[in-house]
Structure formats: C-alpha cells, structure tokens
Design a protein around this motif. Structure first.
Motif, PDB file in Angstrom:
ATOM      1  N   ARG A  41      30.565  34.773  32.552  1.00  0.00           N
ATOM      2  CA  ARG A  41      30.231  34.675  33.968  1.00  0.00           C
ATOM      3  C   ARG A  41      30.845  33.408  34.561  1.00  0.00           C
ATOM      4  O   ARG A  41      31.086  32.428  33.850  1.00  0.00           O
ATOM      5  CB  ARG A  41      28.705  34.635  34.168  1.00  0.00           C
ATOM      6  CG  ARG A  41      28.006  35.923  33.765  1.00  0.00           C
ATOM      7  CD  ARG A  41      26.505  35.849  34.045  1.00  0.00           C
ATOM      8  NE  ARG A  41      25.853  37.104  33.731  1.00  0.00           N
ATOM      9  CZ  ARG A  41      25.772  38.137  34.552  1.00  0.00           C
ATOM     10  NH1 ARG A  41      26.287  38.020  35.789  1.00  0.00           N
ATOM     11  NH2 ARG A  41      25.173  39.248  34.201  1.00  0.00           N
ATOM     12  N   GLY A  62      30.896  33.369  40.594  1.00  0.00           N
ATOM     13  CA  GLY A  62      30.883  34.607  41.361  1.00  0.00           C
ATOM     14  C   GLY A  62      30.187  35.755  40.665  1.00  0.00           C
ATOM     15  O   GLY A  62      30.036  36.834  41.237  1.00  0.00           O
ATOM     16  N   ARG A 116      29.653  38.179  36.939  1.00  0.00           N
ATOM     17  CA  ARG A 116      30.260  38.617  35.681  1.00  0.00           C
ATOM     18  C   ARG A 116      31.772  38.783  35.850  1.00  0.00           C
ATOM     19  O   ARG A 116      32.240  39.356  36.823  1.00  0.00           O
ATOM     20  CB  ARG A 116      29.632  39.946  35.255  1.00  0.00           C
ATOM     21  CG  ARG A 116      30.214  40.561  34.005  1.00  0.00           C
ATOM     22  CD  ARG A 116      29.397  41.779  33.598  1.00  0.00           C
ATOM     23  NE  ARG A 116      30.051  42.531  32.536  1.00  0.00           N
ATOM     24  CZ  ARG A 116      30.861  43.573  32.750  1.00  0.00           C
ATOM     25  NH1 ARG A 116      31.085  43.983  33.995  1.00  0.00           N
ATOM     26  NH2 ARG A 116      31.428  44.199  31.750  1.00  0.00           N
ATOM     27  N   VAL A 117      32.538  38.266  34.902  1.00  0.00           N
ATOM     28  CA  VAL A 117      33.984  38.449  34.913  1.00  0.00           C
ATOM     29  C   VAL A 117      34.279  39.894  34.535  1.00  0.00           C
ATOM     30  O   VAL A 117      33.871  40.363  33.480  1.00  0.00           O
ATOM     31  CB  VAL A 117      34.677  37.483  33.929  1.00  0.00           C
ATOM     32  CG1 VAL A 117      36.173  37.775  33.850  1.00  0.00           C
ATOM     33  CG2 VAL A 117      34.425  36.037  34.352  1.00  0.00           C
ATOM     34  N   SER A 118      34.996  40.608  35.402  1.00  0.00           N
ATOM     35  CA  SER A 118      35.239  42.031  35.177  1.00  0.00           C
ATOM     36  C   SER A 118      36.565  42.445  35.793  1.00  0.00           C
ATOM     37  O   SER A 118      37.108  41.772  36.667  1.00  0.00           O
ATOM     38  CB  SER A 118      34.115  42.869  35.795  1.00  0.00           C
ATOM     39  OG  SER A 118      34.149  42.770  37.214  1.00  0.00           O
ATOM     40  N   THR A 144      36.881  44.931  37.764  1.00  0.00           N
ATOM     41  CA  THR A 144      36.583  45.261  39.159  1.00  0.00           C
ATOM     42  C   THR A 144      36.744  44.035  40.051  1.00  0.00           C
ATOM     43  O   THR A 144      37.340  44.109  41.131  1.00  0.00           O
ATOM     44  CB  THR A 144      35.161  45.818  39.287  1.00  0.00           C
ATOM     45  OG1 THR A 144      35.071  47.042  38.544  1.00  0.00           O
ATOM     46  CG2 THR A 144      34.806  46.089  40.734  1.00  0.00           C
ATOM     47  N   ARG A 145      36.235  42.896  39.607  1.00  0.00           N
ATOM     48  CA  ARG A 145      36.363  41.678  40.408  1.00  0.00           C
ATOM     49  C   ARG A 145      37.815  41.236  40.524  1.00  0.00           C
ATOM     50  O   ARG A 145      38.238  40.734  41.571  1.00  0.00           O
ATOM     51  CB  ARG A 145      35.522  40.554  39.808  1.00  0.00           C
ATOM     52  CG  ARG A 145      34.021  40.678  40.091  1.00  0.00           C
ATOM     53  CD  ARG A 145      33.282  39.434  39.621  1.00  0.00           C
ATOM     54  NE  ARG A 145      33.742  38.246  40.336  1.00  0.00           N
ATOM     55  CZ  ARG A 145      33.618  37.010  39.864  1.00  0.00           C
ATOM     56  NH1 ARG A 145      33.084  36.802  38.674  1.00  0.00           N
ATOM     57  NH2 ARG A 145      34.055  35.984  40.571  1.00  0.00           N
ATOM     58  N   GLU A 186      39.353  43.452  43.169  1.00  0.00           N
ATOM     59  CA  GLU A 186      38.885  43.078  44.503  1.00  0.00           C
ATOM     60  C   GLU A 186      39.590  41.822  44.994  1.00  0.00           C
ATOM     61  O   GLU A 186      39.965  41.726  46.169  1.00  0.00           O
ATOM     62  CB  GLU A 186      37.366  42.873  44.480  1.00  0.00           C
ATOM     63  CG  GLU A 186      36.583  44.171  44.288  1.00  0.00           C
ATOM     64  CD  GLU A 186      35.100  43.939  44.074  1.00  0.00           C
ATOM     65  OE1 GLU A 186      34.333  44.914  44.117  1.00  0.00           O
ATOM     66  OE2 GLU A 186      34.699  42.767  43.857  1.00  0.00           O
ATOM     67  N   ALA A 187      39.783  40.854  44.103  1.00  0.00           N
ATOM     68  CA  ALA A 187      40.464  39.612  44.490  1.00  0.00           C
ATOM     69  C   ALA A 187      41.917  39.888  44.856  1.00  0.00           C
ATOM     70  O   ALA A 187      42.422  39.381  45.861  1.00  0.00           O
ATOM     71  CB  ALA A 187      40.379  38.594  43.356  1.00  0.00           C
ATOM     72  N   THR A 230      41.496  33.338  42.839  1.00  0.00           N
ATOM     73  CA  THR A 230      40.341  33.903  42.133  1.00  0.00           C
ATOM     74  C   THR A 230      40.794  34.850  41.032  1.00  0.00           C
ATOM     75  O   THR A 230      40.245  34.847  39.930  1.00  0.00           O
ATOM     76  CB  THR A 230      39.417  34.633  43.121  1.00  0.00           C
ATOM     77  OG1 THR A 230      38.868  33.681  44.029  1.00  0.00           O
ATOM     78  CG2 THR A 230      38.284  35.343  42.396  1.00  0.00           C
ATOM     79  N   LEU A 267      39.917  34.520  36.994  1.00  0.00           N
ATOM     80  CA  LEU A 267      39.276  35.579  36.213  1.00  0.00           C
ATOM     81  C   LEU A 267      40.148  36.028  35.046  1.00  0.00           C
ATOM     82  O   LEU A 267      39.639  36.357  33.969  1.00  0.00           O
ATOM     83  CB  LEU A 267      38.970  36.776  37.116  1.00  0.00           C
ATOM     84  CG  LEU A 267      37.947  36.542  38.228  1.00  0.00           C
ATOM     85  CD1 LEU A 267      37.965  37.696  39.225  1.00  0.00           C
ATOM     86  CD2 LEU A 267      36.546  36.368  37.643  1.00  0.00           C
TER      87      LEU A 267
END
Length: 320
Positions: A157, A160, A162-164, A166-167, A170-171, A179, A183
């Motif tokens: 984590r 922002g 959980r590191v994923s 999906t994130r 999105e970034a 970002t 990640l």
C-alpha cells in the motif's frame, strides 16, 4: 528464466516447485513484493519459483468489449517477471476448456499432478475454475489433503491505497505519469518492433517510428515527451499515442519522432519510455494546423530535455 506455453508442454523436470498464480499485468510494486516472497519460499524449499499466468487475460476472454487496456504485452511481462526473480513462467491459454474446468480438477491435475506444487501463494480475491467457484478457502481445504503449503499474497500500500494494476491504468489514463511510475517502481514503457505506416509523418516533415498493438492497447492517449531505447544511447523524442483523429484513424498507434536522428528503423525493436504528458489527442481542421501543433509539441519536449536531460540507460528499463 524458462518459459512454458501451455500445460501440455510440462515435463517431469518441471515438478516439484513453488508457485504463484495471477495476471501480473504491469509487474508493479505489489507484484514485485509477491515475487520477492516467492523467491524466499523457493530458497527455503530449494525449488524453482514458478509463475502461472494466463493469455489472454480472462476478462478479455469473457467480455472483450469491457476488458481494460493492457499495461504490458506478454513479451515485456516475461522480461519483467524474470527481472523480479521468477525462474519459470507457465502461460496457460485461457479458453473455453480452461474456463469450464472444475476448480477441484484445476487443483489436482495442474497444481498437484503436473507441477507438484509444494508451496502456493495466491491473493484473497483469487477465483478459478468453472463459474469462478474456486477460491482461497477451497485451496486451503485441499492443502492438507494434497500436501502443499498455502500462503496469502502480501499487500503493498501507499498513501493512495493498495498498489494495483487498476490504479496504474487510472494514473496513465489521467496523464499522471509520476503516480504510475511510483506504483510500477519505474517509468512506464512500451516496447515493440517498428512497423511501416502511411508515411504521413514524413509528408508533414516529422517522420515517426510506429509501434502497433496486436491486442489491447495501453490505457492512455495523448502527446508525450519520451526517451527511446534500443539504438545505443537513449534518444530524445516526442510521441503520439492514439487513433489520429485528424485523418480519421481507427487503429491505436504509438508514433514517435526522434530528435536529430536519421536512419531506417523498420523492423528494429525499440523501447519507448514515457517521461512527461504534454496534452490530450486533438482533432485539427487540416494537416497544416496539425503540422503547426506538432512543431509546438516538439519544442515543448525539447524544453523538457533542456531542463531535465535524458534518463540513464540502466537495467530498470526493458532492454530489447
């Protein structure tokens, strides 16, 4: 690292092992933590660290129109997995046969009989087997009977959450390369072989090296300041990733103009490293307006390099 495509290519020498299962799109910092923990288990058991992954992504199989953009092609994923410590990757073709396989059969036939898994690491949300009936609890119930150790994947984590993957998507979609890099543990990169295009860039006075995406393109669009690797020292440039709306394009392309470079790049394998997001992709009234804007984009990229310089050509990039 050894790559095995399909369970039918498994041999007696591939068992026993320690293993983890997942899509590993992007091989971000969370995935890297999983592979680090798997490496420690491999050392304890004195067995190879094996990653089981799927091609295509299950979401691409079940709902291709809603599947997310890919962060990494298979080739790049394999390179990053190897760098993170995987000793072997088993890539299973995700098709109707695999989707219909009962969860119990997946455990017994693949994990136990074919791979001889002694230690298995999966996430709490991992689902498998027909109707997604298999989960962590089913694996835990089978562990004692079938003789393997089961552990949950570590969670990484940041501020922002959980590191994923999906994130990361999105970034990138928001143009937030900082970002995304945080990640991933590295700047975002795309690699591929330079393909022939329509030579529009050359006609406009801005020749480009074009990379195509055979499957799902990355989840981002726009104009970027980039560094290009694979031609000796890193080369500065400006790139457009999108569908070229001014000429009614349909295919997503990565078109990169290298500064102060001349030569034939067709067929060369390049790595494009994204340094800064400049603007969104736009439609222009005519080609002359497009030409003028490209000149502005190129000057903005040159300003970035005058301020920041070129990134080092180090082992964190995806070397061709």
């Amino acid at each position: 690292m050894e790559f095995v495509r399909g369970s039918h290519n498994l041999r007696p020498r591939h068992r026993p092992c320690v293993a983890t299962i997942g899509n590993f799109d992007g091989v971000h910092r969370g995935h890297q933590a999983v592979l680090s923990a798997l490496g420690e288990a491999a050392a304890r058991h004195r067995l190879p660290a094996t990653v089981i992954t799927f091609e295509p992504h299950p979401r691409e199989f079940f709902a291709p129109e809603r599947a997310p953009g890919r962060l990494t092609r298979l080739r790049d994923k394999l390179r990053l997995l190897a760098r993170a410590g995987a000793e072997r990757v088993l890539c299973l073709r995700f098709d109707q046969r695999l989707a219909a396989q009962p969860a119990e059969a997946f455990i017994r036939e693949l994990l136990v009989e074919a791979l001889g898994v002694r230690y298995l690491m999966v996430g709490d949300d991992f689902r498998f087997g027909r109707g997604r009936q298999g989960d962590f609890n089913l694996l835990a119930q089978a562990a004692g009977e079938l003789g393997y150790e089961l552990e949950r994947m570590p969670t990484v984590r940041d501020e922002g959450g959980r590191v994923s993957s999906t994130r990361v998507r999105e970034a990138l979609a928001a143009g937030d390369l900082g970002t995304a890099a945080s990640l991933l543990g590295r700047r975002y990169q795309v690699s591929g072989r330079v393909a022939r295009g329509e030579a529009l860039g050359r006609e406009l006075g801005w020749p480009t090296a074009n990379l195509r995406f055979g499957g799902r393109p990355p989840p981002m669009r726009g104009i970027y300041t980039v560094a290009v690797h694979g031609l000796g020292a890193p080369r500065p440039g400006v790139a457009s990733l999108g569908v070229r709306p001014t000429v009614n394009g349909r295919e997503t392309l990565l078109e990169t103009h290298l500064f102060d470079f001349s030569g034939d790049l067709y067929g060369r394998h390049l790595v494009v490293e994204f340094l800064a997001h400049q603007r969104e992709e736009l439609r222009f009234d005519d080609l002359e307006a497009l030409r003028t804007q490209i000149a502005r984009d190129a000057e903005q990229a040159r300003d970035w390099f005058r301020c920041h310089g070129l990134p080092e050509d180090n082992d964190r990039r995806m070397t061709p």
